[in-house]
Design a protein around this motif. Sequence first.
Motif, mmCIF file in Angstrom:
data_model
loop_
_atom_site.group_PDB
_atom_site.id
_atom_site.type_symbol
_atom_site.label_atom_id
_atom_site.label_comp_id
_atom_site.label_asym_id
_atom_site.label_seq_id
_atom_site.Cartn_x
_atom_site.Cartn_y
_atom_site.Cartn_z
ATOM 1 N N GLN A 117 0.896 -1.109 -0.097
ATOM 2 C CA GLN A 117 0.059 -0.121 0.062
ATOM 3 C C GLN A 117 0.903 1.203 0.296
ATOM 4 O OE1 GLN A 117 -3.313 -0.144 -0.350
ATOM 5 N NE2 GLN A 117 -3.143 -2.390 -0.207
ATOM 6 N N ARG A 118 0.435 2.408 -0.103
ATOM 7 C CA ARG A 118 1.108 3.722 -0.303
ATOM 8 C C ARG A 118 1.224 3.937 1.034
ATOM 9 N NH1 ARG A 118 -1.015 7.050 -5.507
ATOM 10 N NH2 ARG A 118 1.415 7.717 -5.402
ATOM 11 N N ILE A 119 2.300 4.980 1.272
ATOM 12 C CA ILE A 119 2.556 5.757 2.432
ATOM 13 C C ILE A 119 1.218 6.283 3.133
ATOM 14 C CG2 ILE A 119 3.864 7.264 3.886
ATOM 15 C CD1 ILE A 119 6.055 6.809 1.896
ATOM 16 N N GLY A 120 1.021 6.203 4.089
ATOM 17 C CA GLY A 120 -0.490 6.732 4.813
ATOM 18 C C GLY A 120 -0.933 6.238 5.996
ATOM 19 N N ILE A 121 -2.178 6.431 6.282
ATOM 20 C CA ILE A 121 -2.742 6.293 7.844
ATOM 21 C C ILE A 121 -2.455 4.767 8.454
ATOM 22 C CG2 ILE A 121 -4.962 5.543 7.028
ATOM 23 C CD1 ILE A 121 -6.059 7.080 9.457
ATOM 24 N N ASN A 137 -3.615 9.833 2.924
ATOM 25 C CA ASN A 137 -2.392 10.852 2.964
ATOM 26 C C ASN A 137 -2.743 12.280 2.899
ATOM 27 O OD1 ASN A 137 0.068 12.190 1.819
ATOM 28 N ND2 ASN A 137 0.877 10.564 3.267
ATOM 29 N N VAL A 138 -2.561 13.170 3.875
ATOM 30 C CA VAL A 138 -2.877 14.391 3.788
ATOM 31 C C VAL A 138 -2.231 15.219 2.430
ATOM 32 C CG1 VAL A 138 -2.749 16.684 5.116
ATOM 33 C CG2 VAL A 138 -3.493 14.568 6.215
ATOM 34 N N ALA A 139 -0.743 14.953 2.356
ATOM 35 C CA ALA A 139 -0.234 15.647 1.271
ATOM 36 C C ALA A 139 -0.691 15.091 -0.234
ATOM 37 C CB ALA A 139 1.305 15.082 1.187
ATOM 38 N N ARG A 140 -0.981 14.017 -0.369
ATOM 39 C CA ARG A 140 -1.443 13.413 -1.556
ATOM 40 C C ARG A 140 -2.776 14.112 -1.958
ATOM 41 N NH1 ARG A 140 1.183 8.669 -0.256
ATOM 42 N NH2 ARG A 140 -0.619 7.656 0.320
ATOM 43 N N ALA A 141 -3.643 13.924 -0.855
ATOM 44 C CA ALA A 141 -5.054 14.565 -0.939
ATOM 45 C C ALA A 141 -5.127 16.160 -1.341
ATOM 46 C CB ALA A 141 -5.618 14.453 0.403
ATOM 47 N N GLY A 142 -4.250 16.869 -0.661
ATOM 48 C CA GLY A 142 -4.134 18.325 -0.962
ATOM 49 C C GLY A 142 -3.605 18.548 -2.235
ATOM 50 N N ALA A 143 -2.521 17.589 -2.962
ATOM 51 C CA ALA A 143 -2.023 17.794 -4.106
ATOM 52 C C ALA A 143 -3.182 17.477 -5.132
ATOM 53 C CB ALA A 143 -0.869 16.676 -4.466
ATOM 54 N N ARG A 144 -3.995 16.758 -4.970
ATOM 55 C CA ARG A 144 -4.925 16.195 -6.134
ATOM 56 C C ARG A 144 -6.115 17.593 -5.996
ATOM 57 N NH1 ARG A 144 -4.602 10.982 -3.387
ATOM 58 N NH2 ARG A 144 -3.770 9.589 -5.008
ATOM 59 N N PRO A 157 -5.161 5.549 -7.252
ATOM 60 C CA PRO A 157 -5.956 5.779 -5.738
ATOM 61 C C PRO A 157 -5.218 5.321 -4.594
ATOM 62 C CG PRO A 157 -6.902 3.787 -6.973
ATOM 63 C CD PRO A 157 -6.007 4.552 -7.834
ATOM 64 N N ASP A 158 -5.610 6.121 -3.372
ATOM 65 C CA ASP A 158 -4.922 5.803 -2.219
ATOM 66 C C ASP A 158 -5.375 4.508 -1.337
ATOM 67 O OD1 ASP A 158 -2.862 7.450 -2.550
ATOM 68 O OD2 ASP A 158 -3.797 9.004 -1.261
ATOM 69 N N GLY A 159 -6.732 4.795 -1.308
ATOM 70 C CA GLY A 159 -7.272 3.606 -0.559
ATOM 71 C C GLY A 159 -7.462 4.099 0.911
ATOM 72 N N LEU A 202 -12.840 -0.242 -2.282
ATOM 73 C CA LEU A 202 -12.207 0.153 -0.715
ATOM 74 C C LEU A 202 -11.906 -1.035 -0.209
ATOM 75 C CD1 LEU A 202 -11.923 2.328 1.603
ATOM 76 C CD2 LEU A 202 -14.364 1.758 2.074
ATOM 77 N N ALA A 203 -12.494 -2.043 -0.308
ATOM 78 C CA ALA A 203 -11.896 -3.315 0.494
ATOM 79 C C ALA A 203 -10.484 -3.715 -0.189
ATOM 80 C CB ALA A 203 -13.027 -4.442 0.560
ATOM 81 N N ASP A 204 -10.516 -3.729 -1.312
ATOM 82 C CA ASP A 204 -9.163 -4.148 -2.108
ATOM 83 C C ASP A 204 -8.163 -3.356 -1.935
ATOM 84 O OD1 ASP A 204 -8.069 -5.977 -4.349
ATOM 85 O OD2 ASP A 204 -7.752 -4.013 -5.400
ATOM 86 N N ASP A 205 -8.460 -1.981 -1.997
ATOM 87 C CA ASP A 205 -7.304 -0.929 -1.604
ATOM 88 C C ASP A 205 -6.783 -0.923 -0.228
ATOM 89 O OD1 ASP A 205 -7.367 -0.097 -4.097
ATOM 90 O OD2 ASP A 205 -8.568 1.574 -3.651
ATOM 91 N N THR A 206 -7.625 -1.365 0.760
ATOM 92 C CA THR A 206 -7.446 -1.544 2.186
ATOM 93 C C THR A 206 -6.778 -2.996 2.665
ATOM 94 O OG1 THR A 206 -9.333 -0.199 2.737
ATOM 95 C CG2 THR A 206 -8.340 -1.465 4.604
ATOM 96 N N VAL A 207 -7.334 -3.973 2.180
ATOM 97 C CA VAL A 207 -6.812 -5.150 2.337
ATOM 98 C C VAL A 207 -6.493 -6.033 1.172
ATOM 99 C CG1 VAL A 207 -7.182 -7.375 3.819
ATOM 100 C CG2 VAL A 207 -7.853 -5.057 4.763
ATOM 101 N N SER A 208 -5.446 -5.659 0.522
ATOM 102 C CA SER A 208 -5.150 -6.307 -0.571
ATOM 103 C C SER A 208 -4.276 -7.618 -0.446
ATOM 104 C CB SER A 208 -4.525 -5.302 -1.553
ATOM 105 O OG SER A 208 -4.209 -5.907 -3.006
ATOM 106 N N VAL A 209 -4.777 -8.799 -0.194
ATOM 107 C CA VAL A 209 -4.152 -9.765 -0.101
ATOM 108 C C VAL A 209 -4.099 -10.675 -1.278
ATOM 109 C CG1 VAL A 209 -3.865 -11.874 1.919
ATOM 110 C CG2 VAL A 209 -4.727 -9.769 2.387
#
Length: 442
Positions: A25-29, A435-442, A428-430, A162-169
Amino acid sequence: MSMSKPALACALTAAVLAATAVAEQRIGIALALALLLTIAAGVLGAGRRASLVFSGLAVALAVQPLLRDAGWVVAIDVVGALVAGAAAVGHVGVWAGVRRALVAPWRVVGGTAVVVRTVGTLRPAAQEGQLRPIARGLVLAAALTIIFGALFAASDSAFAQLADDTVSVDFDTGTLVWRVVLGLAFLGGAGALYRAVERPVPGAARRPRWWPSRTELVLPLAAVVLLFAVFVAVQLRVLFGGAGYVQATTGLGYGDYARRGFAQLLVVAALTLGVIAVAARSRDRTVRGLLGALCVLTLVVLLSAHHRLDLVEVAYGSTRVRYAGHAVVVWIAAVFALVLAGGIRPAIGRHLPRLVTGLTLAGILAFTLLNPDRRVAESAVHRAAAGKTVDTHYLSRLSADALPAAQRLPPREQSIVVGALRARLARPDGLAGANVARAGAR
C-alpha cells in the motif's frame, strides 16, 4: 519477563496491520497506526516510568506518514519514532542509555522472542479451556466478516474497491514473503521496545583501566586546537576573499571548490565529538579550556561546511541530499553548542545525554515539518525566476509534497514537472493509504 496483555495486543495488532494494510500500500494512515501501536506496546510495558517528552516525540514522528508523501523523509521518521519510543521507556540520562535507545529498535529477533514467549505463557489457560471460546469466537467472526464482506463487495463496486485498496491480500509468493517479513518486523519492533524496559542502565559508567594523564591530554589537544586555528584562518580568508581568492589560490571555480571537502569537514566534526567525549571526563582547567576552544573552532569549521553547501546550491541548485546536508550541519552545530554550554554550566552537563537525544529527535521532527521536497521545489522556482537552468528531470522525481511549489514554475518547466507528479497521483490511495499531502495535491 513477559509482556502485559495490553502490550501484547498492541504488538499483535501492529503486526497484522503491517502485513495486511501496510504491505503493498502507499504511505499513509495504516503505516502511522502500525507505528503508534508498536510504540504503545513499549510504553504500556513501561507503565508510569515512560517519559512524557519522548513519548510525545515518538507519537509526533509516528503520525508523519499520514502527513508526508516523500518516502525518504518518512523512512527517517519511522526510525526516529522507534528510537524515541525506546528513549521513552529507557534510561537516556547516561550515554550508555542513549546507545541502548539507538540500537533497541533493531533488536527485532530478541523482540520477536519476547512476544512468542508471552504467547507461550497463555498456553496453561488454553489447556484449561479458557481460550477455546475466544478462539471459536474469532473463527466465527472471521467467517462472517468474509461472507458478508464478499456479499457487500459484490453488490457495490465502490465498497469492493475500498476493500481491495485497504486489505489487498494476494497469493503471489514474493508478495506473501514480503507481507510476512513486514509483519514480523513490526512484531519484533514492538517486542524490542518492550525489552528496553527490562534491563536498566547503571547510573555510573565504569572507569576504564587506563586513563591518560594531564600531559597526555594537554599536548594532543593543544596540537589539534592549533591545527584547527590555522584551518579556520584559511577559511576566513575564503569567506571574505570570494571567488577571486579561490580561483587564484586553488585554481578551482567556486562550485568545484565547494564540492571538495564538505563530507570531510563533517567527518572532522564527528571525530572531534569523539575526542571531546574522551577528554571531557578530565576536570583539569587547562584541558577543559582547550576543549572549549576546540568547540568554538569546530563551529567555525561547520560554518565553512555550510558555506560550501550554499555555494554548490547557488551553482547547481538544491537537491534532497544538499538540503539534508544543511540539516546535518545545523544539527552537529547545535550538539557542539550544547557540549560547550555543558562545559560552562555543570547543571547542563549533567543532563547532556538526555538533552542531545531530545535535540536530535526534535530536529528530525522539525526537518519533516519543514517539508524538504517542497523546499527543493521552491529553490527551483527561485532559480527559474532568476533566469537560471532548472533540472526538470530531477524535480519530476520528487513526491507530492513538492507539487504546490512546482505549480509556480515557468510554463514550460511546469508542464513537465507537474505532469509527471500528477501522473503518479492517478493511483488511488484507498483507506489504508490515506495521506494529507497527496489529498491536497489532488
